[in-house]
Design a protein around this motif. Structure first.
Motif, PDB file in Angstrom:
ATOM      1  N   UNK A 184      26.218  37.171  39.908  1.00  0.00           N
ATOM      2  CA  UNK A 184      27.661  37.335  39.750  1.00  0.00           C
ATOM      3  C   UNK A 184      27.984  38.120  38.475  1.00  0.00           C
ATOM      4  N   UNK A 185      27.372  37.741  37.357  1.00  0.00           N
ATOM      5  CA  UNK A 185      27.685  38.395  36.092  1.00  0.00           C
ATOM      6  C   UNK A 185      27.113  39.805  36.015  1.00  0.00           C
ATOM      7  N   UNK A 186      26.046  40.061  36.745  1.00  0.00           N
ATOM      8  CA  UNK A 186      25.508  41.419  36.809  1.00  0.00           C
ATOM      9  C   UNK A 186      26.505  42.339  37.522  1.00  0.00           C
ATOM     10  N   UNK A 187      27.051  41.856  38.642  1.00  0.00           N
ATOM     11  CA  UNK A 187      28.052  42.639  39.375  1.00  0.00           C
ATOM     12  C   UNK A 187      29.307  42.844  38.528  1.00  0.00           C
ATOM     13  N   UNK A 206      41.219  50.646  41.995  1.00  0.00           N
ATOM     14  CA  UNK A 206      40.185  50.183  42.931  1.00  0.00           C
ATOM     15  C   UNK A 206      39.165  49.270  42.242  1.00  0.00           C
ATOM     16  N   UNK A 207      38.757  49.660  41.030  1.00  0.00           N
ATOM     17  CA  UNK A 207      37.774  48.861  40.292  1.00  0.00           C
ATOM     18  C   UNK A 207      38.353  47.504  39.895  1.00  0.00           C
ATOM     19  N   UNK A 208      39.618  47.499  39.471  1.00  0.00           N
ATOM     20  CA  UNK A 208      40.260  46.227  39.132  1.00  0.00           C
ATOM     21  C   UNK A 208      40.337  45.309  40.345  1.00  0.00           C
ATOM     22  N   UNK A 212      38.620  41.615  40.805  1.00  0.00           N
ATOM     23  CA  UNK A 212      39.414  40.445  41.210  1.00  0.00           C
ATOM     24  C   UNK A 212      38.865  39.786  42.462  1.00  0.00           C
ATOM     25  N   UNK A 213      38.247  40.605  43.324  1.00  0.00           N
ATOM     26  CA  UNK A 213      37.780  40.095  44.616  1.00  0.00           C
ATOM     27  C   UNK A 213      36.272  39.844  44.671  1.00  0.00           C
ATOM     28  N   UNK A 214      35.641  39.791  43.484  1.00  0.00           N
ATOM     29  CA  UNK A 214      34.214  39.464  43.489  1.00  0.00           C
ATOM     30  C   UNK A 214      34.005  38.141  44.215  1.00  0.00           C
ATOM     31  N   UNK A 215      33.161  38.157  45.220  1.00  0.00           N
ATOM     32  CA  UNK A 215      32.983  36.976  46.062  1.00  0.00           C
ATOM     33  C   UNK A 215      32.117  35.933  45.372  1.00  0.00           C
TER      34      UNK A 215
END
Length: 365
Positions: A184-187, A206-208, A212-215
């Motif tokens: 997770x923290x790598x992504x 798009x990056x923001x 925000x949507x990191x699963x």
């Protein structure tokens, strides 16, 4: 709500205002300079554990309610490991400013749930500030008849070696959480670097959105491993079944730092050797699957992984039939004379020296 708005005594009042002692041995609980306890014709058992943020727990993946529950259970487990009954508990906390009153209420809700499960009175403690994170110090007080107390030093040649539950699941739960945290923290880090370098407005947007949507990780099929790591259970039920069966262990301790380390403690203090069998080690299916997925040896995980908080105990060989009748207790080997050493017999009948390789918080990294 900021803790400073209540102050130390206001916080204590808020967290403990409806705590009512249940044990007759609790004469005075919270509210005076000392708790007052009375134990006529009993031996008093006292154990203390300190849990440090970043060493014993990571608030990235354990919430404060589960942490409170676990903090209580690891102390209660020590009393059961002496064949005693837990009665009272004191709780001391060192807190940084990032914690709110509501955070502490969550912690106490878990703590109190664990205490209520085993009839333990919270009778005092202390609260202070910390510059480095959360520190938890808990003392649990119990009782036992003098002749009922079981020490680590009582194992004898030919005694049977038993464990409750299964082994290695809590350790594999920790490995799973650590792996998913790293992913997770790598992504997150990669996306933050791209965001810092981005100049186009649509790209930034798009990056923001991606950040925000990191699963969150999918833990389906691995729930038992997480439960074993995050919701520790003291095995008072096993102590009760042993009493009902008329079995008094000759030596006993709980498995906090790994089976190999704990068994070596018993052997050292009893002046004995031991012989255990790999094929008899109780291992849950999810533990075996997770170990294979991570390319780890599942036997090594069962022997050296910590935080199972199962009971490791020895009983006279004459109690063999009684032990076999108790659910969730497994016979894994026997005690030998000291001269025969400490032996692990593999599934293909090879013999190896058993070494204490469980968790050691003071070991050099």
């Amino acid at each position: 709500m900021e803790i400073a708005s209540l102050g130390e005594f206001g916080l204590i009042d808020r967290l403990t205002q409806d705590i009512t002692p249940k044990n007759t041995s609790t004469i005075k609980g919270i509210g005076d300079d000392c708790a007052v306890l009375h134990y006529p014709n009993k031996e008093v058992l006292v154990t203390t554990d300190m849990l440090m943020e970043g060493v014993h727990f990571d608030l990235t993946y354990i919430d404060l309610q589960h942490l409170g529950y676990k903090s209580a259970m690891v102390n209660i487990s020590d009393i059961f490991a002496m064949n005693g009954t837990p009665r009272q508990m004191t709780v001391s906390l060192a807190l940084s400013k990032r914690f709110s009153v509501e955070d502490l209420e969550l912690f106490y809700s878990g703590l109190r749930r664990a205490c209520e499960k085993w009839g333990v009175d919270i009778v005092g403690g202390d609260t202070t500030s910390s510059y480095t994170g959360l520190a938890i110090s808990i003392t649990c007080i119990g009782e036992a008849d003098k002749d009922d107390i079981v020490y680590r030093s009582g194992a004898k040649d030919t005694d049977l070696i038993c464990v409750s539950g299964d082994l290695g699941a809590a350790y594999m739960g920790l490995q799973l959480l650590e792996r998913e945290k790293a992913v997770y923290y790598s992504q997150y880090s990669d996306l933050q670097k791209k965001l810092a370098a981005a100049k186009d407005a649509s790209e930034i947007s798009n990056l923001k959105s991606q950040i925000s949507n990191l699963s969150m990780p999918d833990f389906s099929g691995k729930e038992y491993l997480l439960q074993r790591q995050l919701q520790t259970e003291a095995r008072g039920d096993i102590v009760q079944r042993l009493r009902e069966a008329g079995i008094r262990p000759t030596a006993m301790m709980d498995i906090s730092d790994g089976l190999s380390s704990e068994l070596m403690h018993i052997c050292k203090q009893s002046g004995t050797g031991c012989r255990i069998f790999e094929k008899e080690l109780p291992i849950d299916y999810q533990t075996a699957v997770m170990a294979e997925e991570m390319e780890m040896n599942v036997t090594t995980c069962a022997l050296n992984g910590g935080e199972d908080y199962e009971l490791l105990f020895t009983v006279p060989i004459g109690d063999l039939d009684k032990v076999r009748e108790i659910d969730d207790v497994h016979l894994i080997g026997h005690i030998t004379a000291q001269k025969y050493g400490h032996v692990l017999v593999t599934r293909d009948n090879q013999e190896f020296e058993l070494k204490a390789q469980g968790w050691n918080p003071l070991r050099k990294q």
